[in-house]
Design an enzyme around this catalytic site. Structure first.
Site, PDB file in Angstrom:
ATOM      1  N   GLU A 142      -9.121  -6.956  -7.614  1.00 10.50           N
ATOM      2  CA  GLU A 142      -9.048  -8.302  -8.206  1.00 10.50           C
ATOM      3  C   GLU A 142      -9.471  -8.288  -9.684  1.00 10.50           C
ATOM      4  O   GLU A 142     -10.420  -8.963 -10.086  1.00 10.50           O
ATOM      5  CB  GLU A 142      -9.874  -9.299  -7.399  1.00 10.50           C
ATOM      6  N   GLU A 299      -4.884  -8.697   1.017  1.00 13.62           N
ATOM      7  CA  GLU A 299      -5.944  -9.307   1.816  1.00 13.62           C
ATOM      8  C   GLU A 299      -5.396 -10.623   2.346  1.00 13.62           C
ATOM      9  O   GLU A 299      -4.881 -11.434   1.575  1.00 13.62           O
ATOM     10  CB  GLU A 299      -7.189  -9.588   0.956  1.00 13.62           C
TER      11      GLU A 299
END
Ligand code: GLA
Ligand code: ZN
Length: 646
Positions: A142, A299
């Site tokens: 991220e 995810e």
């Protein structure tokens, strides 16, 4: 198409690894992601690399035909590294090193971090280059275009500006630094944005800093990708994106990588009032549009979210499975659920996984198992199919960033402007791509370009050429306001789009949360808010006028023929139903097929190859829905149910 999970061997006792892997096989898991935060275990002491434990874990999965995606661990440098090389730590808006203890504290430009990154990534790449189980790599985790203010970043930002502007005079002039005596008389006076009152800073400077910060991040990605490619043949490389305040330019980020990945945590509580635009499909379409190809969800929602916020509601029955299938329906080829089991220790213990702390097989696990079965046993015909749409919605980091610095009116949000149109098109059962505003548009029959606030020549040319060649373009309020340097253009709005729009904005009213109403040619009326462009028509025809205030009767929505195409202009932000009705009118007369009487909240997409087309339905609501398609019998969809129409 495959389903997998995120797994952290380093979080669990060694005895659990095989048990977990066996259960994964039984469940139908095909892929695991490993190691993206494990630097302290991979290099516990400087220069001492320990891969034995990870080898063992990889081997356990390999033996069971489960593929591995390996993470590079650079999101979390170990504490010894920060202790020895404090320049690897980011600095905050006051120029102070941030406090260590969470994650993501590294500075991408720090020479020490770069050196240590090269070493660890090289060691990993060399070590796993011949390991057939490792099929793909995830760089870092991220990544963000954060604003580090350390001395290295400060220098680098100065160099970036020097390269762009050559002289201070030119820089001062472009930014308009004479305002508040902000003129630089030496390069040394330039810093990254500092202090709390950043919204008071010059927007031209903020825009440049964002571009620079995003480029720094992309360099960090490229650094790692190049190392992995050098040693490992035939592996694919990605990074997992999330959308937040410091989202980097994802088009540039993924240009360096093999496929786009997104971390998908859709809402668990569906807003009762459909007026609220909650759109997971939007994010999925956006992800697919990054490389204009199928993508991965690295995810995926698996349970209640909590930790740094109070624990939220648990996903309703069928959500775990349904939301994953929704991602496949919109072009995902791989979905990994986060995470296999909820952590029992550490800050993230209440971000729930597929298995709960009790490690028993519960409701969510059963749903996940059923997902694996559906994808691997029943949907394999979708393998190799892609999505080909004729309607595009244009995204632009330039606009997104500029609006972050200067909110245009109360309630105004760039993504909301886009989502309203996306939602309108979706409700017609029509597929829509979300792509970069600078992409070639020739394949599209309809292109929607909301709020093209920063109208660089490149963007203006791209859109104008598209219309001249016969395209249908929709523009909206806050277009053509600024030039590339984020300075206002001295002209009637919509500036460089005025001739193609065939109208100009004689005045505007930033409505914010106040409202007006619009009456369309056909007599239909809609509430509007946030913004009101009061239009003066030149060659355009009016489609809708204001019903209230001193500009009652003035035009808000127009249509103009231009070249071989048409330009629509929507000078305000309207209630949700407008967008469906309006897009239905715009689409009429094109070859785009709509689905009649589609219930609100049921999503349609088409995955196809050269010989087959599969129409996919997804019920994104809490209610049972009935879909009556013209060419088949009535389909009854349970909440969050997915259905393939053959
Ligand atoms: C993000 C991160 C994960 C994890 C989850 C849940 O998506 O990538 O590492 O922290 O959030 O908190
Ligand atoms: Zn820095």
């Amino acid at each position: 198409m495959k389903v997998g999970v995120v797994y952290y061997p380093e979080h669990w006792n060694r005895e659990l690894w095989e048990k977990d892997a066996d259960l994964m096989v039984e469940t139908g898991v095909k892929v695991v992601r490993l190691a993206e935060f494990a630097w302290s275990r991979l290099e516990p002491v400087e220069g001492q690399y320990e891969f034995a434990w990870l080898d063992e874990a990889v081997e356990i999965f390999a033996k069971r035909d489960i593929e591995v995606i390996l993470g590079t661990p650079t999101n979390c440098p170990p504490l010894w590294l920060y202790e020895k090389y404090p320049d690897a730590i980011q600095c905050d808006e006051h120029g102070n090193r941030v406090s260590i203890g969470v994650r993501g504290h590294r500075c991408y430009n720090s020479p020490s971090l770069i050196k240590k990154t090269i070493q660890i990534v090289t060691e990993m790449a060399k070590h796993y280059k011949d390991n057939k189980a490792v099929v793909s790599w995830q760089i870092d985790n991220e990544l963000e275009a954060y604003h580090c203010t350390c001395p290295v970043c400060t220098d680098k930002f100065r160099e970036w500006l020097k390269k762009k502007y050559t002289t201070l005079e030119k820089l001062n002039h472009t930014y308009g630094n004479v305002m508040w005596s902000g003129e630089y008389s030496s390069w040394s006076q330039i810093t990254p944005p500092l202090g709390e009152r950043q919204s008071w800073l010059n927007p031209a400077y903020l825009q440049d800093h964002y571009r620079y910060a995003s480029e720094s991040m992309v360099e960090f990605v490229k650094l790692q990708a190049d190392i992995i490619r050098k040693y490992c043949n035939d592996v694919t490389i990605t990074t997992n994106m999330y959308l937040g305040n410091m989202t980097p330019d994802f088009y540039k980020t993924f240009k360096e990588l093999s496929y786009a990945s997104y971390d998908n945590y859709p809402v668990v509580v569906i807003p009762k009032d459909h007026e609220e635009i909650y759109s997971h499909a939007f994010h999925l379409d956006l992800t697919r549009g990054i490389k204009r190809q199928n993508f991965c969800i690295m995810e995926q929602l698996s349970g209640a979210l909590g930790c740094w916020m109070p624990i939220g509601r648990t996903p309703r029955p069928n959500m775990i499975k349904g939301y994953s299938l929704q991602a496949f329906a919109r072009g995902a080829d791989l979905v990994l659920n986060f995470r296999w089991r909820s952590a029992t220790k550490g800050a993230e213990m209440f971000w729930h996984g597929i298995l709960d702390h009790n490690n028993k097989l519960g409701r969510r696990y059963e749903e996940f198992r059923s997902l694996c079965h559906t994808v691997h046993e029943e949907l394999q015909m979708l393998e190799g199919t892609t999505i080909r749409n004729k309607v595009a919605l244009l995204f632009s980091h330039e606009q997104d960033n500029a609006f972050k610095f200067q909110q245009q009116s109360e309630g105004f949000h760039y993504y909301n402007q886009l989502k309203l149109f996306h939602d309108g098109v979706m409700r017609l059962g029509v597929g829509i791509d979300i792509i970069n505003i600078t992409e070639d548009l020739a394949q599209y029959e309809v292109v929607i370009a909301p709020t093209v606030y920063i109208a660089s020549p490149e963007i203006v040319d791209n859109l104008t050429k598209y219309v001249q060649n016969g395209g249908k373009l929709i523009l909206t309020n806050r277009s053509g306001v600024k030039d590339e340097s984020n300075a206002c253009i001295m002209d009637y709005l919509p500036g460089p789009f005025s001739s193609s729009v065939g109208a100009v904005v004689e005045e505007y009213d930033a409505l914010g949360n106040d409202t007006n109403r619009i009456c369309m040619e056909n007599g239909k009326t809609y509430r509007c808010n946030q913004w009101a462009d009061i239009l003066q028509l030149e060659t355009a025809q009016s489609l809708g006028t204001y019903m209230e205030d001193f500009y009652e009767g003035k035009s808000a929505i127009t249509k103009n023929r231009y070249g071989a195409g048409e330009v629509y202009y929507v000078g305000t932000v309207l209630e949700r139903d407008f967008y469906k009705d309006f897009m239905s009118d715009v689409i009429e007369g094109t070859s785009v097929e709509t689905v009649k009487n589609l219930p609100d909240g049921v999503e349609v997409s088409v995955r196809e190859n050269d010989t087959q087309k599969y129409r996919l339905l997804f019920n994104n609501t809490n209610d049972v829905q009935e879909v009556r398609m013209e060419d088949c019998e009535t389909i009854v969809l349970q909440p969050f149910e997915f259905y393939v129409v053959r």
